[in-house]
Design a protein around this motif. Structure first.
Motif, PDB file in Angstrom:
ATOM      1  N   LEU A 199      -1.207   4.448  -7.702  1.00 23.75           N
ATOM      2  CA  LEU A 199      -0.469   5.372  -6.840  1.00 23.75           C
ATOM      3  C   LEU A 199      -0.992   5.350  -5.412  1.00 23.75           C
ATOM      4  O   LEU A 199      -0.222   5.539  -4.454  1.00 23.75           O
ATOM      5  CB  LEU A 199      -0.545   6.794  -7.400  1.00 23.75           C
ATOM      6  N   THR A 200      -2.293   5.138  -5.255  1.00 21.49           N
ATOM      7  CA  THR A 200      -2.850   5.043  -3.906  1.00 21.49           C
ATOM      8  C   THR A 200      -2.205   3.894  -3.149  1.00 21.49           C
ATOM      9  O   THR A 200      -1.845   4.023  -1.969  1.00 21.49           O
ATOM     10  CB  THR A 200      -4.378   4.837  -3.977  1.00 21.49           C
ATOM     11  N   VAL A 201      -2.021   2.765  -3.829  1.00 23.10           N
ATOM     12  CA  VAL A 201      -1.378   1.608  -3.197  1.00 23.10           C
ATOM     13  C   VAL A 201       0.090   1.921  -2.896  1.00 23.10           C
ATOM     14  O   VAL A 201       0.589   1.607  -1.801  1.00 23.10           O
ATOM     15  CB  VAL A 201      -1.501   0.373  -4.111  1.00 23.10           C
ATOM     16  N   ILE A 202       0.794   2.549  -3.865  1.00 23.20           N
ATOM     17  CA  ILE A 202       2.216   2.874  -3.651  1.00 23.20           C
ATOM     18  C   ILE A 202       2.369   3.860  -2.495  1.00 23.20           C
ATOM     19  O   ILE A 202       3.229   3.685  -1.613  1.00 23.20           O
ATOM     20  CB  ILE A 202       2.827   3.449  -4.944  1.00 23.20           C
ATOM     21  N   TYR A 203       1.529   4.919  -2.482  1.00 21.50           N
ATOM     22  CA  TYR A 203       1.537   5.889  -1.381  1.00 21.50           C
ATOM     23  C   TYR A 203       1.377   5.187  -0.040  1.00 21.50           C
ATOM     24  O   TYR A 203       2.181   5.348   0.896  1.00 21.50           O
ATOM     25  CB  TYR A 203       0.340   6.842  -1.545  1.00 21.50           C
TER      26      TYR A 203
ATOM     27  N   CYS B 299       1.345   1.953   0.906  1.00 24.97           N
ATOM     28  CA  CYS B 299       2.331   0.946   1.316  1.00 24.97           C
ATOM     29  C   CYS B 299       3.657   1.588   1.716  1.00 24.97           C
ATOM     30  O   CYS B 299       4.320   1.129   2.665  1.00 24.97           O
ATOM     31  CB  CYS B 299       2.546  -0.061   0.195  1.00 24.97           C
ATOM     32  N   SER B 300       4.052   2.643   1.020  1.00 29.79           N
ATOM     33  CA  SER B 300       5.293   3.339   1.380  1.00 29.79           C
ATOM     34  C   SER B 300       5.190   3.912   2.787  1.00 29.79           C
ATOM     35  O   SER B 300       6.113   3.774   3.607  1.00 29.79           O
ATOM     36  CB  SER B 300       5.573   4.467   0.383  1.00 29.79           C
ATOM     37  N   ASP B 301       4.052   4.550   3.094  1.00 33.54           N
ATOM     38  CA  ASP B 301       3.869   5.144   4.418  1.00 33.54           C
ATOM     39  C   ASP B 301       3.816   4.065   5.503  1.00 33.54           C
ATOM     40  O   ASP B 301       4.384   4.236   6.600  1.00 33.54           O
ATOM     41  CB  ASP B 301       2.588   5.978   4.455  1.00 33.54           C
ATOM     42  N   LEU B 302       3.139   2.973   5.198  1.00 28.87           N
ATOM     43  CA  LEU B 302       3.037   1.893   6.190  1.00 28.87           C
ATOM     44  C   LEU B 302       4.403   1.286   6.473  1.00 28.87           C
ATOM     45  O   LEU B 302       4.736   0.962   7.631  1.00 28.87           O
ATOM     46  CB  LEU B 302       2.065   0.824   5.696  1.00 28.87           C
ATOM     47  N   VAL B 303       5.214   1.125   5.437  1.00 28.96           N
ATOM     48  CA  VAL B 303       6.568   0.580   5.636  1.00 28.96           C
ATOM     49  C   VAL B 303       7.422   1.576   6.420  1.00 28.96           C
ATOM     50  O   VAL B 303       8.168   1.183   7.335  1.00 28.96           O
ATOM     51  CB  VAL B 303       7.221   0.250   4.279  1.00 28.96           C
ATOM     52  N   LEU B 304       7.310   2.872   6.081  1.00 30.09           N
ATOM     53  CA  LEU B 304       8.110   3.885   6.777  1.00 30.09           C
ATOM     54  C   LEU B 304       7.780   3.945   8.261  1.00 30.09           C
ATOM     55  O   LEU B 304       8.666   4.216   9.101  1.00 30.09           O
ATOM     56  CB  LEU B 304       7.874   5.267   6.143  1.00 30.09           C
TER      57      LEU B 304
ATOM     58  N   ASP C  31      17.538   3.263   9.458  1.00 27.97           N
ATOM     59  CA  ASP C  31      17.463   2.059   8.618  1.00 27.97           C
ATOM     60  C   ASP C  31      18.034   2.392   7.233  1.00 27.97           C
ATOM     61  O   ASP C  31      17.620   3.370   6.602  1.00 27.97           O
ATOM     62  CB  ASP C  31      15.992   1.618   8.489  1.00 27.97           C
ATOM     63  N   PRO C  32      18.989   1.607   6.738  1.00 36.22           N
ATOM     64  CA  PRO C  32      19.619   1.913   5.445  1.00 36.22           C
ATOM     65  C   PRO C  32      18.630   1.871   4.274  1.00 36.22           C
ATOM     66  O   PRO C  32      18.883   2.490   3.232  1.00 36.22           O
ATOM     67  CB  PRO C  32      20.694   0.823   5.299  1.00 36.22           C
ATOM     68  N   ALA C  33      17.528   1.157   4.415  1.00 34.30           N
ATOM     69  CA  ALA C  33      16.547   1.083   3.314  1.00 34.30           C
ATOM     70  C   ALA C  33      15.533   2.226   3.363  1.00 34.30           C
ATOM     71  O   ALA C  33      14.727   2.376   2.435  1.00 34.30           O
ATOM     72  CB  ALA C  33      15.811  -0.249   3.360  1.00 34.30           C
ATOM     73  N   ARG C  34      15.580   3.031   4.433  1.00 34.75           N
ATOM     74  CA  ARG C  34      14.573   4.087   4.590  1.00 34.75           C
ATOM     75  C   ARG C  34      14.630   5.109   3.447  1.00 34.75           C
ATOM     76  O   ARG C  34      13.595   5.543   2.937  1.00 34.75           O
ATOM     77  CB  ARG C  34      14.754   4.783   5.931  1.00 34.75           C
ATOM     78  N   SER C  35      15.826   5.486   3.040  1.00 32.22           N
ATOM     79  CA  SER C  35      15.965   6.497   1.981  1.00 32.22           C
ATOM     80  C   SER C  35      15.375   5.992   0.654  1.00 32.22           C
ATOM     81  O   SER C  35      14.816   6.769  -0.124  1.00 32.22           O
ATOM     82  CB  SER C  35      17.429   6.878   1.792  1.00 32.22           C
ATOM     83  N   ASP C  36      15.483   4.672   0.422  1.00 32.96           N
ATOM     84  CA  ASP C  36      14.917   4.102  -0.806  1.00 32.96           C
ATOM     85  C   ASP C  36      13.387   4.208  -0.795  1.00 32.96           C
ATOM     86  O   ASP C  36      12.760   4.548  -1.806  1.00 32.96           O
ATOM     87  CB  ASP C  36      15.330   2.645  -0.970  1.00 32.96           C
ATOM     88  N   ILE C  37      12.804   3.902   0.357  1.00 31.56           N
ATOM     89  CA  ILE C  37      11.333   3.987   0.473  1.00 31.56           C
ATOM     90  C   ILE C  37      10.878   5.443   0.327  1.00 31.56           C
ATOM     91  O   ILE C  37       9.847   5.732  -0.311  1.00 31.56           O
ATOM     92  CB  ILE C  37      10.857   3.408   1.822  1.00 31.56           C
TER      93      ILE C  37
ATOM     94  N   PRO D 251      -4.829   9.898  -5.983  1.00 30.12           N
ATOM     95  CA  PRO D 251      -4.359   8.997  -4.930  1.00 30.12           C
ATOM     96  C   PRO D 251      -4.368   9.693  -3.575  1.00 30.12           C
ATOM     97  O   PRO D 251      -4.214  10.912  -3.498  1.00 30.12           O
ATOM     98  CB  PRO D 251      -2.930   8.670  -5.369  1.00 30.12           C
ATOM     99  N   PHE D 252      -4.539   8.915  -2.509  1.00 28.16           N
ATOM    100  CA  PHE D 252      -4.517   9.488  -1.165  1.00 28.16           C
ATOM    101  C   PHE D 252      -3.526   8.701  -0.307  1.00 28.16           C
ATOM    102  O   PHE D 252      -3.224   7.540  -0.568  1.00 28.16           O
ATOM    103  CB  PHE D 252      -5.906   9.478  -0.531  1.00 28.16           C
ATOM    104  N   THR D 253      -3.029   9.365   0.707  1.00 27.84           N
ATOM    105  CA  THR D 253      -2.099   8.737   1.647  1.00 27.84           C
ATOM    106  C   THR D 253      -2.906   8.184   2.824  1.00 27.84           C
ATOM    107  O   THR D 253      -4.071   8.548   3.015  1.00 27.84           O
ATOM    108  CB  THR D 253      -1.090   9.764   2.181  1.00 27.84           C
ATOM    109  N   PRO D 254      -2.317   7.305   3.648  1.00 29.16           N
ATOM    110  CA  PRO D 254      -3.027   6.833   4.849  1.00 29.16           C
ATOM    111  C   PRO D 254      -3.470   7.977   5.751  1.00 29.16           C
ATOM    112  O   PRO D 254      -4.586   7.954   6.273  1.00 29.16           O
ATOM    113  CB  PRO D 254      -1.977   5.942   5.538  1.00 29.16           C
ATOM    114  N   ASP D 255      -2.591   8.993   5.908  1.00 32.97           N
ATOM    115  CA  ASP D 255      -2.933  10.127   6.765  1.00 32.97           C
ATOM    116  C   ASP D 255      -4.127  10.883   6.206  1.00 32.97           C
ATOM    117  O   ASP D 255      -5.040  11.281   6.948  1.00 32.97           O
ATOM    118  CB  ASP D 255      -1.722  11.055   6.890  1.00 32.97           C
ATOM    119  N   ALA D 256      -4.156  11.098   4.856  1.00 36.56           N
ATOM    120  CA  ALA D 256      -5.280  11.809   4.246  1.00 36.56           C
ATOM    121  C   ALA D 256      -6.571  11.012   4.397  1.00 36.56           C
ATOM    122  O   ALA D 256      -7.636  11.579   4.669  1.00 36.56           O
ATOM    123  CB  ALA D 256      -4.984  12.063   2.768  1.00 36.56           C
ATOM    124  N   LEU D 257      -6.493   9.696   4.238  1.00 35.02           N
ATOM    125  CA  LEU D 257      -7.674   8.857   4.396  1.00 35.02           C
ATOM    126  C   LEU D 257      -8.237   8.968   5.811  1.00 35.02           C
ATOM    127  O   LEU D 257      -9.452   9.143   5.998  1.00 35.02           O
ATOM    128  CB  LEU D 257      -7.313   7.398   4.080  1.00 35.02           C
ATOM    129  N   LEU D 258      -7.373   8.901   6.801  1.00 37.07           N
ATOM    130  CA  LEU D 258      -7.835   8.964   8.192  1.00 37.07           C
ATOM    131  C   LEU D 258      -8.422  10.333   8.514  1.00 37.07           C
ATOM    132  O   LEU D 258      -9.432  10.431   9.239  1.00 37.07           O
ATOM    133  CB  LEU D 258      -6.676   8.636   9.140  1.00 37.07           C
TER     134      LEU D 258
END
Length: 542
Positions: A186-190, A192-197, A204-210, A526-533
């Motif tokens: 989940l840490t990786v999914i969190y 990577c999702s944030d980095l892509v967003l 972006d039409p794919a934004r809602s999927d992410i 799991p942690f998000t990029p924002d939580a890690l920083l």
């Protein structure tokens, strides 16, 4: 022989007969006294009964055992003081005795004492017949085995509790292991999702999927937190709390959770400040919320929920009925409802994860499992009393604390929280995917990042390459060398970096109860990029 001689002879014979009869009579009386002494002095109860069930004689031991005098027992049939649930078997056995199908029987049965309490007895019944086989007497001998039965029941309960504890431990190990591995994913999914967003345009039409992927990972993270709570592998930040004060502050939220149909009453003791426990505030609140929700669901038509408090002393004797407790002083919090109650089969399984009696879609079956895990990890104990149709009471025992209630920490200023901090970081993580994405996030923020797969590799970097490291971000449980062992080696270094621990759970001996040393920086997976920083900035600023 003339007549006088005949008379004299008969007289002598009569005298001899009288002498023999008196001797026999004396012997008979002696034997009767011996019998009476043995009969009345026997340690077991004895009852001589007529064929119709009435008592002819009974001894003192039986009177002591049942509370009736001998005169009272003579007026009673044996079924009068037999437990109603055992009377049918007695009647069946007696009918077999009367029909000559058996001459004796032996059984354990319950009696009702004159004052109403139950007495357990080991009964042996035999019959006395005349030469024609006609039943003359029924002899019953009964030994009081109430104490033996009590000990057997205590042992049975302890065996059942031990079995339940071992079963819960096994399920907890499985749940904790799954949650730990899942948290890494989940840490990786969190992240990577944030980095892509961050790279996507708002339209972006794919934004809602992410975003849906991120929301799903948040729900999954909540589930793993509950599994970790049940398996007692959370990190708890214990502090000395006044438990009454915690409940008082929580009452407003509890009333909203319960709804208008449930009346909430909190009964505080005369000196509420004396009831202090060392416990994680958030987890204590979670216990109370989960128990309140469980009570609400047991009262669909409304009812009463009462929260009460008391001090409890668990001594050597009461440990038998409080499996898992150690001797000492506890704070007991009882949550009682007037709901539907539970049958025994349900009560034995209520703390198992995913077990629920609610309809599909109405609950995860983790609420009470979470309560069980938090209480156990906090060094406490939970017991349940429930009567179908009357309600259920959960009582939480938490180890009492003698220290004063801890004052809340001062808030961190927003300027300091968001200040940009730079430095060199050594990232130590055994999961390659987590290590990769965390390093990517940190480097994007401008940190110089070195990576290692375990504590031993990290120590080699520090000792051989000798980079100036400001912060070591390390997982707690890793092969070769864990995070704590790594940090313990810092004392040998000329420059001692700060440390930030991270983990999905820990089984380290020093943290086996989840208690982190004061001042320890820790980040849950799991942690998000924002939580890690945020956590890295805070650790570098301390």
């Amino acid at each position: 022989m003339n007549k006088p001689d005949l008379v004299d002879s008969l007289d002598k014979t009569d005298e001899a007969m009288v002498t023999i009869s008196r001797t026999e009579l004396t012997a008979l009386r002696d034997r009767e006294r011996q019998f009476r002494t043995i009969f009345d002095g026997a340690a077991i109860g004895i009852r001589l009964g007529a064929p119709d069930g009435r008592a002819i004689q009974s001894n003192r031991a039986l009177s002591r055992m049942l509370g009736y005098s001998a005169a009272e027992l003579r007026k009673l049939s044996h079924t009068a003081f037999t437990h109603p649930e055992d009377a049918a078997d007695d009647i069946l056995f007696h009918e077999e005795l009367f029909r000559g199908e058996r001459n004796h029987y032996k059984r354990e049965k319950r009696y009702i004492h004159k004052d109403g309490h139950t007495v357990w007895g080991s009964l042996t019944v035999s019959v006395v017949r005349d030469d024609d086989g006609t039943l003359q007497f029924i002899v019953g001998m009964v030994e009081d085995i109430t104490e033996r039965k009590r000990v057997e029941e205590d042992l049975r309960q302890r065996d059942a509790q031990l079995f339940q504890s071992q079963k819960m431990e096994a399920v907890g190990q499985l749940a904790g292991g799954i949650a730990h591995d899942f948290n890494n994913m989940l840490t990786v999914i969190y992240s990577c999702s944030d980095l892509v967003l961050e790279t996507m345009q708002p339209d972006d039409p794919a934004r809602s999927d992410i975003e849906e992927i991120r929301l799903a990972s948040q729900r999954a993270a909540a589930l793993t937190r509950q599994l970790l709570a049940f398996s007692r592998k959370q990190i708890l930040r214990a502090e000395v709390l006044g438990v009454v004060e915690v409940v008082t502050r929580l009452e407003h939220m509890l009333r909203r959770v319960l709804g208008e149909d449930v009346r909430l009453t909190s009964i505080a003791p005369p000196s509420p400040g004396d009831l202090r426990a060392s416990v994680d505030r958030g987890q204590l609140e979670q216990i109370l919320v989960n128990l309140s929700i469980n009570a609400r669901d047991a009262m669909p038509a409304g009812g009463d929920l009462t929260i009460s408090f008391r001090s409890a002393m668990i001594d050597k004797e009461s440990i038998i009925s409080h499996q898992g407790c150690t001797r000492g002083r506890y704070v007991a919090i009882s949550v009682a409802d007037t709901g539907s109650g539970m049958e025994q089969a349900v009560r034995e399984r209520i703390f198992e994860p995913f077990f629920t009696t609610k309809p599909v879609g109405k609950g995860t079956g983790l609420g009470l499992a979470v309560v069980y895990g938090i209480v156990q990890q906090s060094g406490g104990y939970i017991e349940v009393e429930s009567v179908q149709g009357e309600g259920t009471t959960f009582t939480i025992y938490l180890p009492a604390a003698d220290d004063e209630v801890a004052l809340p920490a001062p808030p961190v200023s927003r300027e300091r929280e968001h200040a940009r901090v730079t430095g060199a970081i050594l990232l130590v993580e055994d999961d390659p995917a987590v290590r990769s994405v965390a390093a990517r996030v940190l480097m994007a923020e401008g940190y110089a990042v070195h990576t290692a797969a375990n504590g031993l590799e990290a120590l080699q970097i520090l000792q051989l390459d000798k980079p100036r490291i400001d912060l070591v971000v390390t997982d707690l449980v890793m092969p070769e060398m864990g995070g704590q062992d790594l940090v313990a080696q810092f004392s040998k270094l000329k420059h001692r970096p700060r440390a930030l621990f991270m983990s999905g759970y820990t089984e380290d001996e020093m943290l086996r109860r989840g208690a982190l040393p004061p001042g320890t920086s820790f980040m849950e997976k799991p942690f998000t990029p924002d939580a890690l920083l945020r956590r890295v900035r805070a650790a570098l600023q301390t």
